[in-house]
Design a protein around this motif. Structure first.
Motif, PDB file in Angstrom:
ATOM      1  N   TRP A 224       0.933  -1.188   0.000  1.00 44.52           N
ATOM      2  CA  TRP A 224       0.105   0.231  -0.082  1.00 44.52           C
ATOM      3  C   TRP A 224       0.836   1.128  -0.159  1.00 44.52           C
ATOM      4  O   TRP A 224       0.652   2.294  -0.779  1.00 44.52           O
ATOM      5  N   PHE A 225       1.962   1.379   0.877  1.00 45.55           N
ATOM      6  CA  PHE A 225       2.778   2.290   0.844  1.00 45.55           C
ATOM      7  C   PHE A 225       3.644   2.727  -0.620  1.00 45.55           C
ATOM      8  O   PHE A 225       3.787   3.613  -1.068  1.00 45.55           O
ATOM      9  N   ILE A 226       4.160   1.541  -1.011  1.00 42.16           N
ATOM     10  CA  ILE A 226       4.674   1.768  -2.355  1.00 42.16           C
ATOM     11  C   ILE A 226       3.805   2.160  -3.454  1.00 42.16           C
ATOM     12  O   ILE A 226       4.293   2.969  -4.343  1.00 42.16           O
ATOM     13  N   SER A 227       2.508   1.750  -3.432  1.00 38.67           N
ATOM     14  CA  SER A 227       1.626   1.828  -4.642  1.00 38.67           C
ATOM     15  C   SER A 227       1.229   3.261  -4.393  1.00 38.67           C
ATOM     16  O   SER A 227       0.772   4.140  -5.401  1.00 38.67           O
ATOM     17  N   GLY A 228       1.629   4.193  -3.498  1.00 43.90           N
ATOM     18  CA  GLY A 228       1.148   5.524  -3.255  1.00 43.90           C
ATOM     19  C   GLY A 228       2.143   6.473  -3.863  1.00 43.90           C
ATOM     20  O   GLY A 228       1.816   7.766  -4.080  1.00 43.90           O
TER      21      GLY A 228
ATOM     22  N   SER B  87      -6.069  19.645  -2.487  1.00 48.66           N
ATOM     23  CA  SER B  87      -5.043  20.546  -3.076  1.00 48.66           C
ATOM     24  C   SER B  87      -4.389  20.484  -4.322  1.00 48.66           C
ATOM     25  O   SER B  87      -5.075  19.609  -4.867  1.00 48.66           O
ATOM     26  N   PHE B  88      -3.342  21.040  -4.887  1.00 49.80           N
ATOM     27  CA  PHE B  88      -2.793  20.880  -6.023  1.00 49.80           C
ATOM     28  C   PHE B  88      -1.336  20.445  -5.667  1.00 49.80           C
ATOM     29  O   PHE B  88      -0.842  20.735  -4.754  1.00 49.80           O
ATOM     30  N   GLU B  89      -0.770  19.780  -6.466  1.00 46.42           N
ATOM     31  CA  GLU B  89       0.305  19.105  -6.583  1.00 46.42           C
ATOM     32  C   GLU B  89       1.533  19.511  -7.608  1.00 46.42           C
ATOM     33  O   GLU B  89       0.976  19.600  -8.684  1.00 46.42           O
ATOM     34  N   GLU B  90       2.644  19.917  -7.062  1.00 45.38           N
ATOM     35  CA  GLU B  90       3.546  20.594  -7.930  1.00 45.38           C
ATOM     36  C   GLU B  90       4.227  19.222  -8.531  1.00 45.38           C
ATOM     37  O   GLU B  90       4.376  18.223  -8.334  1.00 45.38           O
ATOM     38  N   PRO B  91       5.138  19.654  -9.479  1.00 49.44           N
ATOM     39  CA  PRO B  91       5.835  18.626 -10.449  1.00 49.44           C
ATOM     40  C   PRO B  91       6.820  18.023  -9.435  1.00 49.44           C
ATOM     41  O   PRO B  91       7.218  18.581  -8.523  1.00 49.44           O
ATOM     42  N   GLY B  92       7.395  16.680 -10.107  1.00 54.41           N
ATOM     43  CA  GLY B  92       8.017  15.885  -9.166  1.00 54.41           C
ATOM     44  C   GLY B  92       7.604  14.719  -8.657  1.00 54.41           C
ATOM     45  O   GLY B  92       6.595  14.110  -9.147  1.00 54.41           O
ATOM     46  N   LEU B  93       8.478  13.949  -7.818  1.00 53.59           N
ATOM     47  CA  LEU B  93       7.959  12.696  -7.003  1.00 53.59           C
ATOM     48  C   LEU B  93       7.204  12.868  -6.062  1.00 53.59           C
ATOM     49  O   LEU B  93       7.480  13.722  -5.154  1.00 53.59           O
ATOM     50  N   ARG B  94       5.984  12.345  -5.764  1.00 54.18           N
ATOM     51  CA  ARG B  94       4.907  12.713  -4.932  1.00 54.18           C
ATOM     52  C   ARG B  94       4.490  11.302  -4.304  1.00 54.18           C
ATOM     53  O   ARG B  94       4.762  10.192  -5.054  1.00 54.18           O
ATOM     54  N   TRP B  95       3.715  11.361  -3.196  1.00 53.49           N
ATOM     55  CA  TRP B  95       3.294  10.199  -2.648  1.00 53.49           C
ATOM     56  C   TRP B  95       1.875  10.792  -2.035  1.00 53.49           C
ATOM     57  O   TRP B  95       1.504  11.750  -1.778  1.00 53.49           O
ATOM     58  N   LYS B  96       0.940   9.648  -2.285  1.00 52.11           N
ATOM     59  CA  LYS B  96      -0.511   9.850  -1.808  1.00 52.11           C
ATOM     60  C   LYS B  96      -0.793   8.447  -1.196  1.00 52.11           C
ATOM     61  O   LYS B  96      -0.275   7.582  -1.455  1.00 52.11           O
ATOM     62  N   PRO B  97      -1.861   8.543  -0.138  1.00 57.08           N
ATOM     63  CA  PRO B  97      -2.326   7.586   0.379  1.00 57.08           C
ATOM     64  C   PRO B  97      -3.367   6.868  -0.221  1.00 57.08           C
ATOM     65  O   PRO B  97      -4.354   7.446  -0.790  1.00 57.08           O
TER      66      PRO B  97
ATOM     67  N   PHE C 138      -6.439   4.721  -2.066  1.00 61.07           N
ATOM     68  CA  PHE C 138      -7.671   4.373  -1.491  1.00 61.07           C
ATOM     69  C   PHE C 138      -7.963   5.692  -0.674  1.00 61.07           C
ATOM     70  O   PHE C 138      -9.429   5.505  -0.117  1.00 61.07           O
ATOM     71  N   ILE C 139      -7.405   6.584  -0.520  1.00 56.99           N
ATOM     72  CA  ILE C 139      -7.940   7.768   0.311  1.00 56.99           C
ATOM     73  C   ILE C 139      -7.811   8.978  -0.582  1.00 56.99           C
ATOM     74  O   ILE C 139      -8.866   9.670  -0.634  1.00 56.99           O
ATOM     75  N   ASP C 140      -6.603   9.171  -1.269  1.00 61.97           N
ATOM     76  CA  ASP C 140      -6.477  10.404  -2.076  1.00 61.97           C
ATOM     77  C   ASP C 140      -6.275   9.911  -3.612  1.00 61.97           C
ATOM     78  O   ASP C 140      -5.754   8.559  -3.684  1.00 61.97           O
ATOM     79  N   LYS C 141      -6.778  10.527  -4.376  1.00 60.40           N
ATOM     80  CA  LYS C 141      -6.898  10.435  -5.997  1.00 60.40           C
ATOM     81  C   LYS C 141      -6.380  11.608  -6.609  1.00 60.40           C
ATOM     82  O   LYS C 141      -6.730  12.560  -6.288  1.00 60.40           O
ATOM     83  N   VAL C 142      -5.263  11.644  -7.533  1.00 62.04           N
ATOM     84  CA  VAL C 142      -4.562  12.429  -8.201  1.00 62.04           C
ATOM     85  C   VAL C 142      -5.067  12.430  -9.636  1.00 62.04           C
ATOM     86  O   VAL C 142      -4.876  11.392 -10.152  1.00 62.04           O
ATOM     87  N   TYR C 143      -5.504  13.554 -10.167  1.00 57.73           N
ATOM     88  CA  TYR C 143      -5.736  13.886 -11.604  1.00 57.73           C
ATOM     89  C   TYR C 143      -4.578  14.695 -12.200  1.00 57.73           C
ATOM     90  O   TYR C 143      -4.691  16.171 -12.084  1.00 57.73           O
TER      91      TYR C 143
END
Length: 384
Positions: A69-73, A93-103, A105-110
């Motif tokens: 679960w942690f790696i998949s984020g 929120s908005f995410e800036e460019p680069g390597l990011r992590w999300k939890p 099943f909790i957060d979804k990023v477009y």
């Protein structure tokens, strides 16, 4: 031969070789054996039921799931992208460019590209305001300015923008004449399409910006294309002739103005010269007036001689008066000099001079003296 064909074949694949009446394996028994094996990791090889499964084996599975679960984020956003983060389906929120992590099943990023310029073409046959059919090809350039609005304001924003573009083109072409769309009104049509498109998408708040609208092509149907090509060529010739006439006018007008100015300056100079010459003559005669009043005869004679000197100094003809011979010899030196300038002539011989003398006018010396005296008296009487 198949195992279930008639004829005495009884080769049932679910039967074991040692037991003729055994059926397919029991799934409950299979799962029970599997859980017993998992429970064996914490029971020292001792078989256990569900109670043994809640030991170390369950913790190991939970740890593996947490690591997965942690790696998949982890995810990456490119330099031109911005990430729209939703937490439990709500904007976060908005995410800036680069390597990011999300939890997971909790957060979804477009991810949305906000820097690249996108293009969208549109074409088709359309009816103009004067009931003619034309094929119009246009293309828009746009860019995403708000990632959240672009993603969630409308469903399928690109498709919605395409429908808005088609509607704007058809509206503008439907209210324009065919000649304007095909020839001289292209720029106006392009600007109207841009304005109409902006007015359509503004209420939707799609988060996009229209950068430019390109008018790629507009042509009539193939059946009448030749006639329209001739009409367009005639209009282009008209514009070319107009530009040539304007260029000719721009060339001739300064030259004519220059000539006018030159003639005006020459006339002014001539006027001033004549006035100055007249004033000079007046001043000269005013200076001669006291001398004439003192000695009129001498002054008249001097003026006469000066006048003759000035007149004969400007002529190339020579008159020789042979006093007492009754003949006057005329030498046309101007003609002789002109011939010598045009071509090299042999020197004038004595025979030539005799021929020239034969062409002279014959007058008596008395007549010559009389005419000279009469001319002198007329000059003197004029001076008086």
């Amino acid at each position: 031969m198949a195992w279930n064909e008639p004829g005495g074949n009884n080769n049932d694949p679910w039967k074991n070789r040692g037991s003729r009446d055994q059926g397919p394996p029991d799934l409950d028994e299979v799962f029970k054996k599997f859980f017993d094996k998992l429970g064996g990791f914490g029971g020292g090889g001792k078989k256990s039921s569900g109670k043994g499964f809640g030991g170390v084996g369950l913790g190991l599975i939970a740890g593996i799931l947490v690591v997965v679960w942690f790696i998949s984020g982890f995810y990456t956003l490119n330099e031109a992208e911005r990430g729209v983060v939703l937490r439990f389906g709500q904007f976060h929120s908005f995410e800036e460019p680069g390597l990011r992590w999300k939890p997971t099943f909790i957060d979804k990023v477009y991810p949305v590209n906000i820097r690249s310029v996108r293009t969208m073409p549109s074409s088709g046959f359309m009816l103009t305001g004067d009931e003619n059919v034309v094929r119009v090809d246009m293309e828009i350039q746009y860019r995403v300015t708000d990632p959240f609005k672009y993603t969630f304001s409308v469903v399928e924003p690109d498709e919605s923008l395409r429908h808005a573009l088609d509607s704007a083109i058809r509206y503008v072409v439907g209210h324009s004449k065919m000649d304007n769309v095909l020839t001289k009104g292209r720029e106006e049509t392009r600007q109207k399409v841009r304005d109409e498109l902006v007015s359509i998408i503004t209420p939707y708040d799609m988060g996009v910006e229209i950068l430019d609208v390109n008018f790629k092509d507009a042509r009539p149907p193939e059946e009448v294309k030749a006639a329209f090509d001739d009409a367009i060529a005639a209009q282009e010739d008209e514009q070319r002739f107009i530009r040539e006439a304007e260029a000719y006018a721009r060339e001739i007008e300064p030259r004519a103005r220059g000539q006018v100015n030159r003639m005006a300056q020459e006339a002014q100079a001539y006027k001033e010269r004549v006035i100055l010459e007249a004033q000079g003559e007046v001043a000269r005669f005013e200076e001669l007036l006291p001398q004439y009043a003192a000695s009129p005869e001498v002054t008249r004679q001097r003026l006469y001689l000066e006048t003759l000197e000035e007149v004969y100094g400007k002529t190339s003809k020579i008159l020789v008066d042979n006093q007492g011979s009754g003949n006057m010899m005329y030498l046309p030196l101007d003609k002789i000099l002109e011939r010598q300038n045009n071509a090299v002539q042999p020197p004038v011989s004595s025979n030539t001079l005799d021929g020239l003398r034969s062409n002279t006018q014959t007058q008596s010396s008395s007549d010559n003296n009389g005419s000279t005296g009469s001319r002198t008296d007329r000059f003197r009487s004029g001076r008086d």
